[in-house]
Design a protein around this motif. Structure first.
Motif, PDB file in Angstrom:
ATOM      1  N   VAL A  64      11.443   9.072  14.230  1.00 29.78           N
ATOM      2  CA  VAL A  64      10.624   8.708  13.076  1.00 29.78           C
ATOM      3  C   VAL A  64      10.745   7.213  12.795  1.00 29.78           C
ATOM      4  N   VAL A  65      11.977   6.691  12.841  1.00 21.30           N
ATOM      5  CA  VAL A  65      12.186   5.263  12.606  1.00 21.30           C
ATOM      6  C   VAL A  65      11.432   4.436  13.640  1.00 21.30           C
ATOM      7  N   CYS A  66      11.526   4.842  14.908  1.00 20.40           N
ATOM      8  CA  CYS A  66      10.805   4.122  15.971  1.00 20.40           C
ATOM      9  C   CYS A  66       9.302   4.178  15.753  1.00 20.40           C
ATOM     10  N   LEU A  67       8.805   5.361  15.388  1.00 25.41           N
ATOM     11  CA  LEU A  67       7.372   5.521  15.171  1.00 25.41           C
ATOM     12  C   LEU A  67       6.893   4.653  14.012  1.00 25.41           C
ATOM     13  N   ILE A  68       7.678   4.602  12.938  1.00 24.04           N
ATOM     14  CA  ILE A  68       7.281   3.797  11.782  1.00 24.04           C
ATOM     15  C   ILE A  68       7.292   2.310  12.131  1.00 24.04           C
ATOM     16  N   ILE A  69       8.320   1.867  12.837  1.00 30.94           N
ATOM     17  CA  ILE A  69       8.411   0.442  13.200  1.00 30.94           C
ATOM     18  C   ILE A  69       7.238   0.040  14.080  1.00 30.94           C
ATOM     19  N   ILE A  70       6.991   0.824  15.124  1.00 30.87           N
ATOM     20  CA  ILE A  70       5.876   0.514  16.032  1.00 30.87           C
ATOM     21  C   ILE A  70       4.546   0.568  15.283  1.00 30.87           C
ATOM     22  N   GLY A  71       4.390   1.602  14.440  1.00 29.56           N
ATOM     23  CA  GLY A  71       3.142   1.752  13.711  1.00 29.56           C
ATOM     24  C   GLY A  71       2.884   0.611  12.746  1.00 29.56           C
ATOM     25  N   VAL A  72       3.922   0.210  11.987  1.00 30.87           N
ATOM     26  CA  VAL A  72       3.752  -0.863  11.008  1.00 30.87           C
ATOM     27  C   VAL A  72       3.379  -2.171  11.693  1.00 30.87           C
ATOM     28  N   ILE A  73       4.082  -2.503  12.770  1.00 26.71           N
ATOM     29  CA  ILE A  73       3.828  -3.774  13.452  1.00 26.71           C
ATOM     30  C   ILE A  73       2.447  -3.796  14.088  1.00 26.71           C
ATOM     31  N   THR A  74       2.131  -2.771  14.869  1.00 27.29           N
ATOM     32  CA  THR A  74       0.852  -2.764  15.595  1.00 27.29           C
ATOM     33  C   THR A  74      -0.339  -2.601  14.661  1.00 27.29           C
ATOM     34  N   VAL A  75      -0.211  -1.744  13.650  1.00 21.88           N
ATOM     35  CA  VAL A  75      -1.314  -1.582  12.701  1.00 21.88           C
ATOM     36  C   VAL A  75      -1.531  -2.868  11.921  1.00 21.88           C
ATOM     37  N   GLY A  76      -0.436  -3.512  11.518  1.00 23.78           N
ATOM     38  CA  GLY A  76      -0.572  -4.758  10.777  1.00 23.78           C
ATOM     39  C   GLY A  76      -1.223  -5.864  11.590  1.00 23.78           C
ATOM     40  N   VAL A  77      -0.980  -5.886  12.882  1.00 23.02           N
ATOM     41  CA  VAL A  77      -1.532  -6.939  13.742  1.00 23.02           C
ATOM     42  C   VAL A  77      -2.955  -6.622  14.189  1.00 23.02           C
ATOM     43  N   GLU A  78      -3.214  -5.389  14.563  1.00 27.04           N
ATOM     44  CA  GLU A  78      -4.467  -5.037  15.222  1.00 27.04           C
ATOM     45  C   GLU A  78      -5.567  -4.542  14.280  1.00 27.04           C
ATOM     46  N   THR A  79      -5.217  -3.975  13.141  1.00 25.20           N
ATOM     47  CA  THR A  79      -6.232  -3.383  12.273  1.00 25.20           C
ATOM     48  C   THR A  79      -6.991  -4.446  11.496  1.00 25.20           C
ATOM     49  N   LYS A  80      -8.308  -4.336  11.524  1.00 23.71           N
ATOM     50  CA  LYS A  80      -9.181  -5.266  10.811  1.00 23.71           C
ATOM     51  C   LYS A  80      -9.816  -4.544   9.632  1.00 23.71           C
ATOM     52  N   ILE A  81      -9.514  -5.019   8.441  1.00 25.65           N
ATOM     53  CA  ILE A  81     -10.021  -4.386   7.229  1.00 25.65           C
ATOM     54  C   ILE A  81     -11.378  -4.963   6.861  1.00 25.65           C
ATOM     55  N   ASP A  82     -12.346  -4.082   6.607  1.00 26.52           N
ATOM     56  CA  ASP A  82     -13.662  -4.490   6.123  1.00 26.52           C
ATOM     57  C   ASP A  82     -13.622  -4.465   4.597  1.00 26.52           C
ATOM     58  N   LYS A  83     -13.619  -5.648   3.984  1.00 27.15           N
ATOM     59  CA  LYS A  83     -13.452  -5.732   2.534  1.00 27.15           C
ATOM     60  C   LYS A  83     -14.573  -5.032   1.784  1.00 27.15           C
ATOM     61  N   ALA A  84     -15.739  -4.935   2.397  1.00 28.29           N
ATOM     62  CA  ALA A  84     -16.844  -4.247   1.734  1.00 28.29           C
ATOM     63  C   ALA A  84     -16.552  -2.750   1.571  1.00 28.29           C
ATOM     64  N   LEU A  85     -15.796  -2.201   2.514  1.00 24.35           N
ATOM     65  CA  LEU A  85     -15.475  -0.775   2.464  1.00 24.35           C
ATOM     66  C   LEU A  85     -14.416  -0.463   1.410  1.00 24.35           C
ATOM     67  N   VAL A  86     -13.651  -1.475   1.006  1.00 26.93           N
ATOM     68  CA  VAL A  86     -12.597  -1.239   0.018  1.00 26.93           C
ATOM     69  C   VAL A  86     -13.195  -0.751  -1.298  1.00 26.93           C
ATOM     70  N   GLN A  87     -14.267  -1.408  -1.740  1.00 33.80           N
ATOM     71  CA  GLN A  87     -14.899  -1.018  -2.990  1.00 33.80           C
ATOM     72  C   GLN A  87     -15.806   0.187  -2.819  1.00 33.80           C
ATOM     73  N   SER A  88     -16.563   0.198  -1.727  1.00 37.53           N
ATOM     74  CA  SER A  88     -17.537   1.280  -1.537  1.00 37.53           C
ATOM     75  C   SER A  88     -16.867   2.626  -1.270  1.00 37.53           C
ATOM     76  N   SER A  89     -15.636   2.625  -0.733  1.00 40.52           N
ATOM     77  CA  SER A  89     -14.956   3.888  -0.445  1.00 40.52           C
ATOM     78  C   SER A  89     -14.574   4.640  -1.715  1.00 40.52           C
ATOM     79  N   GLY A  90     -14.346   3.906  -2.795  1.00 38.98           N
ATOM     80  CA  GLY A  90     -13.968   4.534  -4.049  1.00 38.98           C
ATOM     81  C   GLY A  90     -12.548   5.074  -4.076  1.00 38.98           C
TER      82      GLY A  90
END
Length: 424
Positions: A64-90
């Motif tokens: 679990v610790v390994c999965l969280i570490i890998i997930g946090v680092i890779t998601v933080g680096v690779e994921t691109k947030i669409d700011k328009a979806l933040v409001q429209s998602s509700g």
């Protein structure tokens, strides 16, 4: 039977989740992975007993610790947030479901944990109460942090247009849908970690089911190999139901609803002051809680079929109605409208409200009926009325885990009571 049914549903959910995750990450059929996991866990739990489960728990924590570490680092680096979806998602706006979950989740999780024998086995395996307190405290903090991190990936998946996807995917696997968009080497590592995690959780449920069946059903009078053979046979319907299950969340909700109906009425009997409470009230109350959900659903939806479907929560939590936490009806008469607005609109009864409250009411009704019948019977027979008389129990119980650490099933050893517990 409550713990066995709960563990059966948890095993179904575990395999169903594994199948969905393998399919989401690789696009392949998840059935082979499910079968291999069942075969491997069955073999080593049969040979090693509950001791193996302790070992895999440590492995699970590391994974679990390994999965969280890998997930946090890779998601933080690779994921691109669409700011328009933040409001429209509700998703950042207050919602009816959000407020409902403030009540539903604590009730569902707290009552359901009473039926998880894997938790109780670890509780009684603790050497001292102090060790138990320390272990639970550390685990609570760690689990809280993990749930915050993993739960937030649902928001990230929605804001990066990964979820719900095309075709729409279940929200329960939003975390893995997010990981699917990461580099292939990350997906490969995550897939291995997920299989290890699922295996570690599944073997605990298998061991707990063996122990519970041996102690609760047969009082440790049946050879342990017979019990283990029975658990192996149970795996077959578990796999079948898991493959046909449309939602992991729905499986957990069914288990939660059953425990929400049965546990409150059971807790009354654990209070020493309620010595007059009998097993009859517990059984009637538990079944009555489920019946109350059916009655509520029939009134709310207007037909018995949808009322029955509410017991299995066919609409889940995300239906656009008050089925899980709903209200019975809209006021028709002006005279009732005042009461409705002041009372029912603030606390509208629904499945997860009807189950515990209905269970308690049915249990109370069963107690009244039982005592009245016993009072009349005593008067007719000219006997003393003892239904409300405190009976003395000379019992002592302690879960022995010495054998379990050597591969045998834990068992409860008790001295002979002066008076057996009464059902009526």
């Amino acid at each position: 039977m409550g713990p066995l049914l709960t563990m059966f549903l948890y095993m179904v959910a575990e395999l169903s989740a594994l199948q969905q995750i393998v399919t989401a990450l690789t696009g392949l059929n998840g059935l082979p992975a499910v079968i291999v996991e069942c075969v491997i866990t069955t073999i080593y739990t049969s040979l090693g007993g509950f001791k193996v489960s302790f070992i895999t728990d440590n492995l699970q924590g590391a994974m679990v610790v390994c999965l969280i570490i890998i997930g946090v680092i890779t998601v933080g680096v690779e994921t691109k947030i669409d700011k328009a979806l933040v409001q429209s998602s509700g998703l950042l706006q207050p919602s009816r479901l959000g407020w409902q979950l403030v009540y539903i989740l604590p009730v569902a999780i707290l009552t359901n944990d009473f039926f998880l024998s894997s938790f109780w086995l670890r509780t009684f395996a603790s050497r001292t109460d102090r060790d138990l307190l320390i272990g639970v405290s550390i685990a609570s903090i760690v689990v809280f942090c993990i749930l915050v991190l993993v739960g937030s990936t649902g928001l990230l998946a929605a804001w990066s247009a990964v979820w719900p996807g095309d075709p729409p995917q279940a929200g329960s696997i939003a975390f893995f849908l997010l990981l699917e968009k990461l580099p292939s080497w990350v997906v490969g590592i995550v897939l291995v970690l997920v299989v290890v995690l699922s295996t570690a959780a599944f073997d605990s449920l298998q061991s707990a089911m063996v122990s519970t069946a041996s102690n609760d059903l047969f009082r440790n009078r049946v050879h342990i190999l017979v019990i283990r053979a029975g658990v192996v046979l149970v795996i077959i319907p578990v796999v079948v139901v898991a493959l046909k299950s449309p939602s992991v969340l729905r499986i957990f909700l069914i288990s939660d609803l059953l425990s929400a109906a049965a546990i409150p009425v059971l807790l009354i009997g654990l209070n020493n002051r309620c010595y007059w409470w009998r097993g009859f009230e517990v059984v009637v109350g538990g079944l009555g809680g489920i019946l109350t959900v059916f009655i509520f659903g029939t009134i709310y939806y207007g037909n018995a079929r949808d009322g029955g479907n509410l017991i299995i929560l066919s609409n889940g939590l995300y239906g656009d109605d008050w089925g899980a936490f709903g209200r019975f009806f809209t006021p028709r008469s002006p005279g009732f409208e005042i009461f409705y607005v002041k009372v029912l609109s603030d606390f509208p009864p629904g499945a997860f409200v009807a189950a515990p409250i209905g269970g308690l009411l049915w249990g109370l009704g069963a107690f009244i009926v039982r005592t009245m019948v016993q009072f009349g019977y005593a008067k007719i027979r000219g006997q003393d009325f003892i239904a409300l008389r405190r009976s003395r129990h000379v019992t002592s119980g302690q879960l022995s885990t010495d054998n379990s650490l050597d591969g045998e099933t834990p068992h409860v050893s008790t001295s002979t009571p002066s008076h057996k517990a009464k059902f009526f």
